[in-house]
Design an enzyme around this catalytic site. Structure first.
Site, PDB file in Angstrom:
ATOM      1  N   GLU A 101     -26.158  38.898 -34.978  1.00 21.28           N
ATOM      2  CA  GLU A 101     -25.387  37.716 -34.553  1.00 21.28           C
ATOM      3  C   GLU A 101     -26.191  36.947 -33.508  1.00 21.28           C
ATOM      4  O   GLU A 101     -26.405  37.431 -32.395  1.00 21.28           O
ATOM      5  CB  GLU A 101     -24.041  38.158 -33.974  1.00 21.28           C
ATOM      6  CG  GLU A 101     -23.230  37.002 -33.427  1.00 21.28           C
ATOM      7  CD  GLU A 101     -21.970  37.464 -32.685  1.00 21.28           C
ATOM      8  OE1 GLU A 101     -21.433  38.549 -33.001  1.00 21.28           O
ATOM      9  OE2 GLU A 101     -21.541  36.739 -31.774  1.00 21.28           O
TER      10      GLU A 101
ATOM     11  N   ARG B  62     -25.932  29.795 -28.028  1.00 19.57           N
ATOM     12  CA  ARG B  62     -25.908  29.592 -26.584  1.00 19.57           C
ATOM     13  C   ARG B  62     -27.282  29.254 -26.033  1.00 19.57           C
ATOM     14  O   ARG B  62     -27.477  29.240 -24.824  1.00 19.57           O
ATOM     15  CB  ARG B  62     -25.433  30.867 -25.874  1.00 19.57           C
ATOM     16  CG  ARG B  62     -23.995  31.209 -26.150  1.00 19.57           C
ATOM     17  CD  ARG B  62     -23.591  32.401 -25.319  1.00 19.57           C
ATOM     18  NE  ARG B  62     -22.634  33.187 -26.058  1.00 19.57           N
ATOM     19  CZ  ARG B  62     -22.297  34.423 -25.750  1.00 19.57           C
ATOM     20  NH1 ARG B  62     -22.841  35.031 -24.713  1.00 19.57           N
ATOM     21  NH2 ARG B  62     -21.415  35.067 -26.475  1.00 19.57           N
TER      22      ARG B  62
ATOM     23  N   THR C 181     -20.628  32.655 -31.231  1.00 23.10           N
ATOM     24  CA  THR C 181     -20.178  31.565 -30.355  1.00 23.10           C
ATOM     25  C   THR C 181     -20.003  30.275 -31.156  1.00 23.10           C
ATOM     26  O   THR C 181     -20.375  29.192 -30.727  1.00 23.10           O
ATOM     27  CB  THR C 181     -21.131  31.355 -29.152  1.00 23.10           C
ATOM     28  OG1 THR C 181     -21.627  32.633 -28.696  1.00 23.10           O
ATOM     29  CG2 THR C 181     -20.397  30.725 -27.972  1.00 23.10           C
TER      30      THR C 181
ATOM     31  N   LYS D 265     -12.575  39.781 -34.799  1.00 24.01           N
ATOM     32  CA  LYS D 265     -13.261  40.207 -33.575  1.00 24.01           C
ATOM     33  C   LYS D 265     -12.168  40.416 -32.522  1.00 24.01           C
ATOM     34  O   LYS D 265     -11.271  39.582 -32.381  1.00 24.01           O
ATOM     35  CB  LYS D 265     -14.228  39.099 -33.158  1.00 24.01           C
ATOM     36  CG  LYS D 265     -14.783  39.224 -31.741  1.00 24.01           C
ATOM     37  CD  LYS D 265     -15.982  38.306 -31.570  1.00 24.01           C
ATOM     38  CE  LYS D 265     -16.316  38.086 -30.102  1.00 24.01           C
ATOM     39  NZ  LYS D 265     -17.713  37.708 -29.894  1.00 24.01           N
TER      40      LYS D 265
HETATM   41  C1  3PG Z   1     -20.046  38.110 -26.854  1.00 23.33           C
HETATM   42  O1  3PG Z   1     -20.863  37.303 -26.462  1.00 23.33           O
HETATM   43  O2  3PG Z   1     -19.445  38.070 -27.913  1.00 23.33           O
HETATM   44  C2  3PG Z   1     -19.772  39.201 -25.927  1.00 23.33           C
HETATM   45  O3  3PG Z   1     -19.443  38.645 -24.707  1.00 23.33           O
HETATM   46  C3  3PG Z   1     -20.924  40.149 -25.752  1.00 23.33           C
HETATM   47  O4  3PG Z   1     -20.469  40.984 -24.798  1.00 23.33           O
HETATM   48  P1  3PG Z   1     -21.413  42.024 -24.045  1.00 23.33           P
HETATM   49  O5  3PG Z   1     -22.515  41.219 -23.424  1.00 23.33           O
HETATM   50  O6  3PG Z   1     -20.487  42.634 -23.028  1.00 23.33           O
HETATM   51  O7  3PG Z   1     -21.883  42.993 -25.068  1.00 23.33           O
END
Ligand code: 3PG
Length: 206
Positions: A40, A44, A68, A128
């Site tokens: 994924e 960002r 995102t 999710k």
């Molecule tokens: C995401 O971006 O979907 C999550 O915030 C990833 O979370 P983590 O950095 O705590 O694994």
């Protein structure tokens, strides 16, 4: 591929912020080589869309998607970039409509029973669970599994090597998402061997 099939491929989906295009190919090869075949790439960073295409080419056995993904424009952009799936921290009618129109498999985010029910009513039974730890973690997923046993989750947010196995042991969890499999120091150092080792360890959770 349905979101449910996608979530059954590997126990951990790396949640990636690719800051420079040069790291995209070796990162994809390290993660996929370690056994994490679903990647994924979050939208960002400035090069995220380009990174999706580069990673898909560098690791042909990987399924590269976008994270995102917040709105219809993001859906169009990531689809055009070759994303095979999309992940969102939440869900809006606009986002769901766009993903359906684009025929892009979507893992929409939910954190409450009402959000799960709204998505279920639109036909989404694989979600999710975000943000997993702040939203109640394992206890919340167990509680949701009582009245909503048909729903399966990919919890993300606050998950790492120390708690991933506990999440994966839940009957309504198919896989987990997390950024821990691409540690920032290893990324900064270009230590692909290290990332490959972390990925291998994560893949063993399955
Ligand atoms: C995401 O971006 O979907 C999550 O915030 C990833 O979370 P983590 O950095 O705590 O694994």
């Amino acid at each position: 591929m349905t979101p449910r099939e996608l979530c059954l491929i590997a126990p951990v989906i790396p949640v990636l912020v690719v800051e420079t295009l040069a790291e995209a190919a070796p990162l994809a090869r390290a993660l996929a080589g370690g056994g994490l075949k679903v990647l994924e790439v979050t939208l960002r960073s400035a090069c995220a869309l380009d990174a999706i295409a580069v990673m898909a080419e560098a690791a042909p056995d990987a399924i590269v998607g976008a994270g995102t993904v917040l709105n219809a424009a993001d859906v169009a952009d990531c689809k055009a970039a070759g994303a095979r799936f999309a992940v969102s921290p939440g869900a809006t009618p606009d986002l769901l409509d766009a993903a359906e129109r684009a025929e892009l498999p979507l893992l929409p985010g939910a954190a409450t029973a009402s959000e799960v029910m709204a998505l279920l009513a639109r036909g989404y039974d694989t979600l999710k669970f975000f943000p997993a730890e702040p939203a109640g973690g394992i206890a919340m997923l167990k509680a949701l599994g009582g009245p909503l046993p048909q729903v399966r989750f990919c919890p993300t947010g606050g998950i790492a090597a120390a708690n991933a196995a506990d999440y994966l042991a839940l009957p309504n969890v198919l896989c987990v998402g997390g950024s821990w499999v691409a540690p920032k120091p290893a990324l900064a150092a270009g230590d692909w061997a290290r990332i490959g080792e972390v990925a291998k360890a994560a893949a063993r959770f399955g």
